[in-house]
Enzyme design. Structure first.
Site, PDB file in Angstrom:
ATOM      1  N   SER A 186       0.857  -1.175   0.000  1.00  0.00           N
ATOM      2  CA  SER A 186       0.000   0.000   0.000  1.00  0.00           C
ATOM      3  C   SER A 186       0.910   1.249   0.000  1.00  0.00           C
ATOM      4  O   SER A 186       1.883   1.278  -0.744  1.00  0.00           O
ATOM      5  CB  SER A 186      -0.924  -0.036   1.216  1.00  0.00           C
ATOM      6  OG  SER A 186      -2.107   0.661   0.952  1.00  0.00           O
ATOM      7  N   ASP A 448      -8.272  -5.450  -6.514  1.00  0.00           N
ATOM      8  CA  ASP A 448      -7.898  -4.335  -5.644  1.00  0.00           C
ATOM      9  C   ASP A 448      -8.143  -2.985  -6.319  1.00  0.00           C
ATOM     10  O   ASP A 448      -7.549  -2.694  -7.351  1.00  0.00           O
ATOM     11  CB  ASP A 448      -6.411  -4.476  -5.289  1.00  0.00           C
ATOM     12  CG  ASP A 448      -5.922  -3.370  -4.362  1.00  0.00           C
ATOM     13  OD1 ASP A 448      -6.787  -2.626  -3.844  1.00  0.00           O
ATOM     14  OD2 ASP A 448      -4.703  -3.271  -4.163  1.00  0.00           O
ATOM     15  N   HIS A 476      -6.314  -6.349  -1.936  1.00  0.00           N
ATOM     16  CA  HIS A 476      -5.231  -5.470  -1.505  1.00  0.00           C
ATOM     17  C   HIS A 476      -4.142  -6.211  -0.728  1.00  0.00           C
ATOM     18  O   HIS A 476      -4.417  -6.800   0.320  1.00  0.00           O
ATOM     19  CB  HIS A 476      -5.861  -4.385  -0.625  1.00  0.00           C
ATOM     20  CG  HIS A 476      -5.051  -3.141  -0.479  1.00  0.00           C
ATOM     21  ND1 HIS A 476      -4.578  -2.424  -1.550  1.00  0.00           N
ATOM     22  CD2 HIS A 476      -4.651  -2.457   0.612  1.00  0.00           C
ATOM     23  CE1 HIS A 476      -3.920  -1.359  -1.122  1.00  0.00           C
ATOM     24  NE2 HIS A 476      -3.946  -1.360   0.193  1.00  0.00           N
TER      25      HIS A 476
END
Ligand code: NAG
Ligand code: NAG
Length: 519
Positions: A186, A448, A476
Site C-alpha cells: 500500500s 484491488d 489489496h
C-alpha cells in the site's frame, strides 16, 4: 540502542490504513490488520517451542532522526522505532530485508511473519522493520499539532530510511557485501519503490505490493473498480449484484435528499442519531459505501464478508427473501451485519464527531490512531479521494471531491485550491505510474481498487526482467502474508514469482561483488 521488546506488544492492537471514505472503511482496514496480526501470532506459536524462542529474538530499537532532514540548522529530532530479528541472519554477508512501515504503527510481527520473513529464512537475511515518522511510537509528544505536521511527508520518510540504513550498517558492521532489499504494501509499498528509485546505492531491489505510486486528487477510478469487482464472476460477483446495490443506494439518496422519511431511514440503518444536517447525511452515505468498499478491498481476508457473500445477500432469490425484501431492505441487512460483526450498537453519522476526533492532537489517540496524520498526507501530497461523481460508481453522487476535501482547510488550514498543485508535485517528484525504476517489482491484485494508481503492466524492454506481477483475482496486499492452505493458486504462483525475483537479485548482487573484487 537495542532493547529487548516486551511481550506486551503481542496483545497490542493495531491500526492502519486509508482514511477518506468515512470511518467505516477505516475500521474495516484496522480490523484487516488486526486479523493478520492474530493470524501471524497463531502461526508463530503453533510452531511449538521454536515460535516462542523466535519471539525472544526480536529486539526493539530507537534512532534519533532529524525532524527536518532538509534544514540543517534545525537540530530538533524525533525517536524512530524499529524492530530487528537476527534469527535467520547468516553473518557476516547475509542480506538485509527491510520492511518499511506505512501509515500506522509497526509490530513485532512485521519481522516474524509474512512472505518477506519466509524469504528471509530461506536466504539467511537480517530482518528489519522501521516505523514511519509521526505514526505509532515514532512521534514527539507535540507531533500531532498542525504546525508540527509540516515535518510529515514521504520525502522526509525516505530521508529517514537513508539515515536508518547508515545507522544499521554501523550497528551491525555491514558492508557492501550485505545486499539490502526493501518490502512494503500500500503506501509503504510506494515508499519501497521510491526508496529504491531515489537511493539505488542503498537498496539493491524492492518489492512494492499494491503500491499507489501515482498521486491522484480525484480518485474516482477506485469506485469504478469496486463496481467491476462486484460484477466479477470469478470472485462471486454479478451484474445483478451491482444493479441491486445501485438501486438500494439510489433509494437512500432519494430519502436523504428530501423525498422520504429520514427518521425512518435512521431507524432502519441503526444510526446513532437522525442525520438532519447535510454533512451528517454525507457521513451516512460514506459509511454505507465504506462497508461495500471495505468488502472489496479486503475480499477473502475474513474481515466482514467476501464479495461472494455480499452478492449472495444482495441477489438471494429464495422466495421468502425476495418477497420480504427489496434492494433497500438488503442494504439495511448489510449494515446490520456490519454493526453486529464490529459490535457497534449504532452507526455513527455525526460529521462533527469525525472532525472532533481528527482535531485531537493528544498522543493517547496518536499512538493508536493514524487518521489525523494520514488525512494530512492526503491533503498535502497524495489526494486519493475515493469520490463517487462518476457514473460508473455504484453508490451515490453525494460523495464529491468537494465534500471529500473539505477537511483539508478545516483541520490543517490547507486550501482546497492548493491540492491540485501538491498532487502534481508528488507525481513530478516520483514519476507517477511510469517511474524509470529498475529492480522494483510491482505486485497488484485484479480485485484491488488501488491497482489503478500502481504499475500494473510493466514495460519489459529487451532482455530486462518483468517488473510486474499481476494476480487476477486477489485484493489489496494479498501477497504479503505467509501462504495459507486456502490460497488461490494464482496467489501461490505470484508468491513464487516474487521469490524468483528476489533470488535473482541476490545472485546478481553477489556476481557484481565478485566482478568488482576481480577488477
Ligand atoms: C417517519 O418515521 C417515523 C419513524 O418510523 C414515524 O414515527 C413518523 O411518523 C414518520 N413520519 C411521517 C411523516 O411519515
Ligand atoms: C438466501 O436466503 C435464504 C433464506 O433466508 C437462506 O437460507 C440462504 O442461505 C440464502 N442464500 C444465500 C446465497 O445467501
Amino acid at each position: 540502542m537495542l532493547l529487548p521488546s516486551s511481550s506486551r506488544h503481542l496483545i497490542l492492537l493495531l491500526l492502519l490504513n486509508y482514511v477518506d471514505a468515512g470511518r467505516v472503511l477505516w475500521k474495516i482496514k484496522e480490523r484487516a490488520r488486526d486479523l493478520q496480526l492474530q493470524d501471524a501470532r497463531r502461526h508463530l506459536l503453533g510452531r511449538t517451542v521454536g515460535g516462542h524462542q523466535l519471539l525472544r529474538h526480536v529486539r526493539e530499537g530507537r534512532i534519533h532522526q532529524p525532524l527536518d532532514h532538509f534544514n540543517r540548522r534545525d537540530a530538533a529530532t524525533f525517536p524512530q522505532r524499529f524492530f530487528v530479528n537476527e534469527a535467520y541472519w547468516q553473518r557476516p554477508d547475509g542480506p538485509v530485508f527491510l520492511f518499511i512501515g506505512g501509515e500506522g504503527p509497526i509490530f513485532q510481527f512485521d519481522v516474524l511473519a509474512g512472505h518477506h520473513v519466509d524469504m528471509a529464512e530461506q536466504h539467511g537475511a537480517l530482518l528489519l522493520a522501521v516505523e514511519h515518522r509521526f505514526y505509532g511510537d515514532s512521534i514527539n509528544p507535540d507531533g500531532l499539532k498542525t504546525e508540527n505536521l509540516a515535518d510529515l511527508s514521504s520525502q522526509q520518510a525516505l530521508a529517514d530510511l537513508a539515515a536508518f540504513h547508515q545507522h544499521i550498517s554501523q550497528t551491525f558492521s555491514l558492508s557492501h557485501g550485505n545486499t539490502w532489499i526493501s518490502f512494503g504494501g500500500s503506501y509503504s509499498g510506494a515508499l519501497s519503490a521510491w526508496f529504491r528509485g531515489k537511493f539505488p546505492h542503498l537498496v539493491f531491489g524492492a518489492v512494492a505490493s499494491s503500491a499507489p505510486v501515482k498521486a491522484k486528487l480525484d480518485f474516482s477510478a477506485y469506485n469504478n473498480i469496486v463496481g467491476l469487482s462486484l460484477t466479477n464472476g470469478a470472485v462471486g460477483g454479478s451484474e445483478k449484484c451491482v444493479a441491486v446495490l445501485r438501486e438500494a443506494f439510489a433509494a437512500v439518496e432519494r430519502t436523504l435528499m428530501g423525498a422520504g422519511n429520514v427518521s425512518q431511514l435512521a431507524l432502519d440503518f441503526g444510526c446513532c442519531q437522525i442525520p438532519e444536517d447535510p454533512d451528517d447525511k454525507i457521513e451516512l452515505m460514506e459509511n454505507l459505501a465504506g462497508i461495500v468498499m471495505g468488502t472489496v478491498q479486503y475480499n477473502e481476508e475474513g474481515v466482514l464478508m467476501s464479495i461472494g457473500e455480499l452478492c449472495g445477500l444482495m441477489t438471494n432469490r429464495s422466495e421468502a427473501r425476495a418477497a420480504e425484501m427489496g434492494a433497500y431492505g438488503r442494504l439495511v441487512q448489510l449494515a446490520q451485519i456490519y454493526r453486529s460483526t464490529f459490535e457497534e450498537p449504532c452507526l455513527d453519522v455525526s460529521h462533527e464527531k469525525t472532525v472532533k476526533d481528527l482535531m485531537d492532537t493528544s498522543l493517547h489517540s496518536g499512538r493508536r490512531a493514524a487518521a489525523r496524520q494520514w488525512t494530512y498526507q492526503t491533503c498535502t501530497e497524495f489526494g486519493f479521494y475515493q469520490t463517487c461523481e462518476d457514473a460508473t460508481c455504484p453508490f451515490s453522487g453525494m460523495l464529491t471531491l468537494q465534500t471529500d476535501t473539505r477537511l483539508c482547510p478545516t483541520l490543517f488550514g490547507v486550501s482546497q485550491h492548493a491540492l491540485p498543485a501538491r498532487v502534481a508535485f508528488t507525481n513530478a517528484y516520483y514519476g507517477g505510474d511510469d517511474p524509470p525504476t529498475h529492480r522494483v517489482l510491482y505486485v497488484n491484485g485484479g480485485i484491488d481498487p488501488w491497482q489503478e494508481l500502481s504499475v500494473v503492466r510493466g514495460r519489459t524492454e529487451g532482455d530486462e526482467e518483468a517488473q510486474t506481477v499481476f494476480i487476477k483475482d486477489t485484493a489489496h496486499c494479498a501477497d504479503m502474508t505467509t501462504g495459507r492452505a486456502t490460497d488461490r493458486c494464482t496467489l501461490r504462483k505470484a508468491r513464487e514469482e516474487i521469490e524468483n525475483h528476489v533470488t535473482r537479485w541476490l545472485k546478481a548482487a553477489a556476481q557484481q561483488r565478485m566482478g568488482k573484487r576481480q577488477q
